[in-house]
Design a protein around this motif. Structure first.
Motif, PDB file in Angstrom:
ATOM      1  N   PRO A   1       0.806  -1.224   0.000  1.00 21.33           N
ATOM      2  CA  PRO A   1       0.000   0.000   0.000  1.00 21.33           C
ATOM      3  C   PRO A   1       0.837   1.272   0.000  1.00 21.33           C
ATOM      4  O   PRO A   1       0.324   2.347   0.336  1.00 21.33           O
ATOM      5  N   THR A   2       2.110   1.171  -0.350  1.00 19.51           N
ATOM      6  CA  THR A   2       2.981   2.346  -0.262  1.00 19.51           C
ATOM      7  C   THR A   2       2.745   3.321  -1.408  1.00 19.51           C
ATOM      8  O   THR A   2       2.723   4.537  -1.206  1.00 19.51           O
ATOM      9  N   PHE A   3       2.537   2.789  -2.618  1.00 17.95           N
ATOM     10  CA  PHE A   3       2.323   3.618  -3.803  1.00 17.95           C
ATOM     11  C   PHE A   3       1.193   3.052  -4.646  1.00 17.95           C
ATOM     12  O   PHE A   3       0.922   1.838  -4.616  1.00 17.95           O
TER      13      PHE A   3
ATOM     14  N   ARG B   1      -1.200   7.775   5.496  1.00 15.65           N
ATOM     15  CA  ARG B   1      -1.885   7.328   6.727  1.00 15.65           C
ATOM     16  C   ARG B   1      -1.880   5.804   6.839  1.00 15.65           C
ATOM     17  O   ARG B   1      -1.652   5.253   7.923  1.00 15.65           O
ATOM     18  N   ARG B   2      -2.109   5.110   5.714  1.00 14.12           N
ATOM     19  CA  ARG B   2      -2.178   3.649   5.754  1.00 14.12           C
ATOM     20  C   ARG B   2      -0.804   3.006   5.887  1.00 14.12           C
ATOM     21  O   ARG B   2      -0.660   1.932   6.466  1.00 14.12           O
ATOM     22  N   SER B   3       0.190   3.653   5.335  1.00 14.40           N
ATOM     23  CA  SER B   3       1.560   3.123   5.357  1.00 14.40           C
ATOM     24  C   SER B   3       2.470   4.200   5.941  1.00 14.40           C
ATOM     25  O   SER B   3       3.195   4.890   5.225  1.00 14.40           O
ATOM     26  N   PRO B   4       2.418   4.381   7.266  1.00 13.64           N
ATOM     27  CA  PRO B   4       3.049   5.544   7.911  1.00 13.64           C
ATOM     28  C   PRO B   4       4.562   5.402   8.089  1.00 13.64           C
ATOM     29  O   PRO B   4       5.087   5.478   9.193  1.00 13.64           O
ATOM     30  N   ILE B   5       5.268   5.178   6.994  1.00 11.79           N
ATOM     31  CA  ILE B   5       6.729   5.183   7.034  1.00 11.79           C
ATOM     32  C   ILE B   5       7.198   6.519   6.472  1.00 11.79           C
ATOM     33  O   ILE B   5       6.591   7.081   5.565  1.00 11.79           O
TER      34      ILE B   5
END
Length: 337
Positions: free
Chosen positions: A26-28, A72-76
């Protein structure tokens, strides 16, 4: 050190673009800019080096989108250093539009939404977690969404390419030191204080040595190869050049030994029909007699011995003294300590 590699090639052509997009969720959101029927043959290699990740992506043109919802979903919130030697890249992030020319590194962050485009060419990236780069947090945050189009930025780019070539041979001990080495080079690039230059002195020297090696390699057969040309093509001052090659016996000695190493390769090639005198001439030795004398001094055998052994299928190993790098000058020694 081996990379973990994901490839779309094993999948049916019609599914390759979708598989590539799924890989980055879900990062991109990835949007391949090709028609589905054309396929999307791409690879993504990842080296886990200490606390950082180095990646190499190869494939067709792509658009990458990271929305606030992705954040928000992938908070890195890693910083990312991107570099493409052959083609430009563009990105919109943190309220800025950034266009990096081919061969120019640029810095961005996963902590911000972004919209980026890259065309078909290998793309090298370094993902840097905040916890591992605490000493340069401020300067990295200030540099987000900027290109590093300076002489120091080019030095960093050359260092990244050296890292890429060296990764397959990296030991676990060396890998543990790599984050500190990259941090030192970033400090030189973004905030070149005397302390930062001192901290990265070994990495800088190694990068300069690699530049010299490449220039010499390209110009082995050129009679004009000397200090002036090396300084010009490697982007170095004479004092830097002499310092880098001091332990190699100086500029002339280093060039001579590189030419001798090339002559050894040519003489060991059974498909090469050039006479020994001709090999001496194309590698800029004054005459065959001088060439034979310095060849024997370097390798412990004559040029004729090497050629004869090759024709009989006998491998002749160069003498140990034929190492070209100065003593103590190695990738391992210059990682950071």
């Amino acid at each position: 050190m081996e990379a973990s590699t994901f490839s779309t090639r094993p999948f049916p052509v019609r599914d390759q673009a979708r598989v590539w997009a799924e890989w980055f969720q879900p990062t991109f959101d990835m949007h391949p800019e090709t028609e589905e029927q054309e396929g999307f043959a791409a690879e993504y290699s990842v080296w886990n080096v200490g606390d950082i990740f180095m990646t190499l992506a190869t494939g067709p043109a792509t658009r990458a989108i990271r929305t606030p919802a992705h954040v928000r979903r992938s908070p890195i919130d890693h910083w990312v250093l991107s570099y493409c030697r052959q083609c430009p890249m563009t990105i919109s992030t943190n309220g800025k539009d950034v266009s990096a020319d081919a061969g120019v590194p640029f810095l961005w962050s996963l902590g911000y939404a972004l919209d980026g485009r890259s065309i078909s060419a290998p793309r090298l990236q370094v993902y840097m977690p905040r916890d591992s780069f605490k000493d340069v947090t401020t300067i990295l945050d200030m540099a987000v969404a900027s290109t590093l189009d300076t002489q120091r930025g080019q030095l960093l780019a050359d260092y990244l390419m050296l890292l890429k070539r060296s990764l397959p041979h990296l030991s676990s001990e060396d890998a543990a030191r790599l984050p500190a080495a990259i941090q030192a080079m970033l400090g030189v690039c973004l905030a070149p204080t005397p302390d930062a230059m001192a901290a990265a002195s070994r990495q800088i020297q190694l990068t300069f040595m690699e530049r010299v090696r490449q220039v010499v390699r390209r110009n082995l057969r050129s009679p004009s190869l000397g200090p002036d040309r090396l300084c010009r093509e490697a982007g170095m001052s004479r004092s830097q050049l002499y310092r880098v090659l001091e332990q190699a016996g100086g500029v002339a000695n280093y060039i001579k030994r590189c030419r001798l190493a090339e002559s050894f390769v040519l003489l060991s090639d059974v498909s090469n029909s050039q006479a020994i005198q001709e090999i001496a001439e194309i590698l800029c030795f004054s005459d065959a007699s001088t060439f034979s004398r310095v060849f024997r001094r370097e390798f412990g055998v004559s040029p004729g011995d090497v050629r004869s052994a090759a024709h009989f299928g006998i491998a002749v190993a160069p003498a140990p003294a034929s190492k070209l790098l100065p003593k103590g000058l190695s990738f391992s020694n210059f990682l950071g300590g």
